[in-house]
Write an enzyme that holds these catalytic residues in place. Structure first.
Site, PDB file in Angstrom:
ATOM      1  N   LYS A 150      46.259  64.611  32.754  1.00 27.46           N
ATOM      2  CA  LYS A 150      47.267  65.666  32.877  1.00 27.46           C
ATOM      3  C   LYS A 150      48.126  65.692  31.613  1.00 27.46           C
ATOM      4  O   LYS A 150      48.513  64.641  31.089  1.00 27.46           O
ATOM      5  CB  LYS A 150      48.136  65.382  34.102  1.00 27.46           C
ATOM      6  CG  LYS A 150      49.134  66.464  34.460  1.00 27.46           C
ATOM      7  CD  LYS A 150      49.855  66.091  35.753  1.00 27.46           C
ATOM      8  CE  LYS A 150      50.837  67.141  36.201  1.00 27.46           C
ATOM      9  NZ  LYS A 150      51.495  66.785  37.481  1.00 27.46           N
ATOM     10  N   SER A 225      51.188  69.849  41.175  1.00 27.42           N
ATOM     11  CA  SER A 225      51.180  70.404  39.838  1.00 27.42           C
ATOM     12  C   SER A 225      50.020  69.928  38.973  1.00 27.42           C
ATOM     13  O   SER A 225      49.838  70.397  37.840  1.00 27.42           O
ATOM     14  CB  SER A 225      52.497  70.008  39.132  1.00 27.42           C
ATOM     15  OG  SER A 225      52.622  68.592  39.078  1.00 27.42           O
ATOM     16  N   SER A 249      51.705  65.897  44.257  1.00 24.55           N
ATOM     17  CA  SER A 249      50.943  66.606  43.224  1.00 24.55           C
ATOM     18  C   SER A 249      49.615  65.976  42.866  1.00 24.55           C
ATOM     19  O   SER A 249      48.888  66.504  42.025  1.00 24.55           O
ATOM     20  CB  SER A 249      51.793  66.755  41.958  1.00 24.55           C
ATOM     21  OG  SER A 249      52.863  67.632  42.180  1.00 24.55           O
TER      22      SER A 249
END
Length: 523
Positions: A150, A225, A249
């Site tokens: 990420k 996210s 997330s």
């Protein structure tokens, strides 16, 4: 003491007065702040009237799980890693593995899973791994395993943007400790994945780089996210991935995409080298195809055999006690998700698992505690970061961050005391040891909208998707999502399993056994 009823007029007056008194920047945004806070007037009322026990100290930063949870390695991680990732196959080639991953990335541009692809460095590392293997030399426990990261983690030589234009992108000279340990074990980073701006949202609909599509239907939401990381693993772009989990997330997108997502106990994996969002809620989490893979990655990032030895031990299902909460988790639930969960409940009972039911009244306040905590922490954190350049923020995230300036200190502290009560209640309930069993997400992958329908109830999409995962960020408890079926439209449903802080090894042992039973691990 008589309390003044909460209403929008009073809220507007409060925001206006506080803006003037404290010289809050960008007063022209007041109407947006009032609208945002107005959505949470019931939360403010609940906190005002909620009672704290006198011995409930503020939770602060939950006690790190590192002390006492990691045993001296009695079983090497290597043998499990070899089996879990297929590295022991004579046909395995790191070069082929990297090429397959890159081909998948390039074949699915519509999913928008990656923002940076490190093809050259990945191929170079793969060639080195294969050269070591050809000479029967040790190339690392994860030699040739591909990773997606990420883009809020520091990875040496790769741009870190955190999904925003409000903080200048930079290319770090070193990697976050968790990434460094994985690379030192031979893992190969393929690139940086798309995320919701600043990790502050549940859809991975990014105003700067576009939205991430669901693997089964690009028009559906993959979760967030960490949506790019989830999609990368679900589609075979990478063998595993890292994400952050502040309200769910990792677990939530894992459930929506039909893979495994694990959030360990608070502090078990260092958050150094990662852009924070809410200090007391942030966790590093992993996406994988199986529970074994998640355990291997966790142990490597912690630097010792925390969980993998337990997986080698047999676990008789009649010796497992499961608690299913009777309140909160099933109040708002899609019928298809409920059916999939009930099928799991029945299957576990048929195998002799002792399934208990319990009511935990403190859970009903969890959404309020999450909103008040994250709104204040994220707002304060970004006052001297992203909010210095608000023009670089999407309107949604900007408003959420700026609204955090109006959470009162007395309310924030009270919320931390109530979090302590919640953690104490769940810890007492799960003493046994026991695990808690719930659905991971109340609905299958939805279409993108401000509000979504869940079993006849309309909810804003962000709190709806994180509703069932965020209680374990509030408490710092380890929790994992494993696939357990599909909803009425054929989209994946996740089963969430949680345990007390520090019981990560037991949790993963149970999850591994349940996944074997359900036959839902992705191969």
């Amino acid at each position: 003491m008589t309390r003044v009823p909460f209403d929008l007029n009073a809220l507007e007056g409060y925001v206006s007065s506080a803006t003037q008194l404290f010289g809050v920047a960008h007063p022209e945004q007041q109407q947006a702040w009032v609208a945002r806070l107005g959505m949470h007037l019931p939360d403010m009322q609940r906190i005002s009237s909620a009672a704290c026990s006198y011995d409930a100290d503020p939770i602060g930063l939950p006690a790190s799980a590192r002390a006492g949870v990691c045993a001296t390695p009695t079983l090497g991680v290597e043998s499990l890693a070899q089996r879990a990732f297929g590295l022991d196959a004579s046909s395995f080639s790191a070069v082929n593995n990297v090429e397959q991953g890159l081909a998948q990335i390039h074949s699915h541009p519509e999913l928008n899973a990656f923002q940076y692809i490190a093809a050259e460095s990945a191929n170079e590392k793969a060639r080195l791994v294969d050269a070591f293997r050809s000479r029967s030399q040790q190339a690392g426990v994860l030699a040739g395993v591909t990773l997606a990261i990420k883009e809020c983690f520091e990875v040496q030589g790769m741009p870190m943007t955190s999904g925003t234009r409000a903080i200048p992108a930079f290319t770090p000279d070193s990697s976050a400790p968790c990434v460094t340990r994985l690379e030192a074990a031979g893992a190969i980073v393929l690139g940086m994945t798309t995320m919701h701006e600043l990790a502050y949202g549940a859809t991975t609909d990014n105003p700067h780089v576009g939205r991430v599509g669901h693997p089964a239907d690009p028009e559906r939401v993959p979760g967030g996210s960490s949506g790019g990381s989830a999609v990368a693993v679900a589609t075979g772009m990478a063998n595993a991935a890292l994400g952050t989990d502040t309200a769910g997330s990792v677990r939530m997108p894992a459930a929506l995409c039909g893979i495994v997502g694990f959030k360990p106990s608070y502090g078990l994996i260092s958050c150094d080298g990662m852009l924070p969002l809410g200090w007391s809620l942030d966790h590093v989490g992993v996406f994988a195809k199986t529970v074994e893979q998640a355990a291997v990655l966790t142990d490597i990032m912690t630097g010792s055999a925390c969980t993998t030895p337990r997986l080698a031990q047999p676990l008789a299902l009649p010796n497992v006690q499961v608690v299913i909460p009777e309140n909160f988790f099933f109040d708002i639930l899609d019928p298809g998700v409920a059916k999939a969960f009930n099928n799991v409940d029945e299957q576990l009972r048929n195998e002799g698992v002792d399934v208990l039911r319990a009511t935990v009244p403190e859970l009903d306040l969890a959404p309020t505690l999450q909103f008040m905590t994250l709104c204040a922490e994220a707002g304060q954190l970004h006052l001297d970061r992203a909010l210095l350049h608000p023009e670089g923020l999407g309107e949604e995230v900007r408003t959420r961050l700026e609204a955090g300036q109006f959470i009162r200190a007395v309310d924030y502290i009270k919320v931390q005391r109530l979090r302590t009560q919640l953690r104490q209640s769940l810890t007492t309930l799960l003493n046994g040891p026991r695990v808690l069993l719930t659905p991971t997400v109340p609905v299958g992958a939805p279409k993108l909208a401000r509000h979504i329908d869940i079993g006849g109830a309309s909810m804003p999409i962000h709190p709806a998707l994180t509703r069932l995962t965020m209680p374990f960020n509030l408490t710092g408890m380890p929790a994992i999502s494993i696939p357990c079926g599909t909803d009425g439209d054929g989209f994946p449903v996740g089963l969430q399993i949680a345990a007390p802080c520090g019981d990560d090894a037991f949790l993963l042992q149970v999850a591994h056994r349940f996944a074997e039973l359900l036959g839902r691990q992705v191969r």
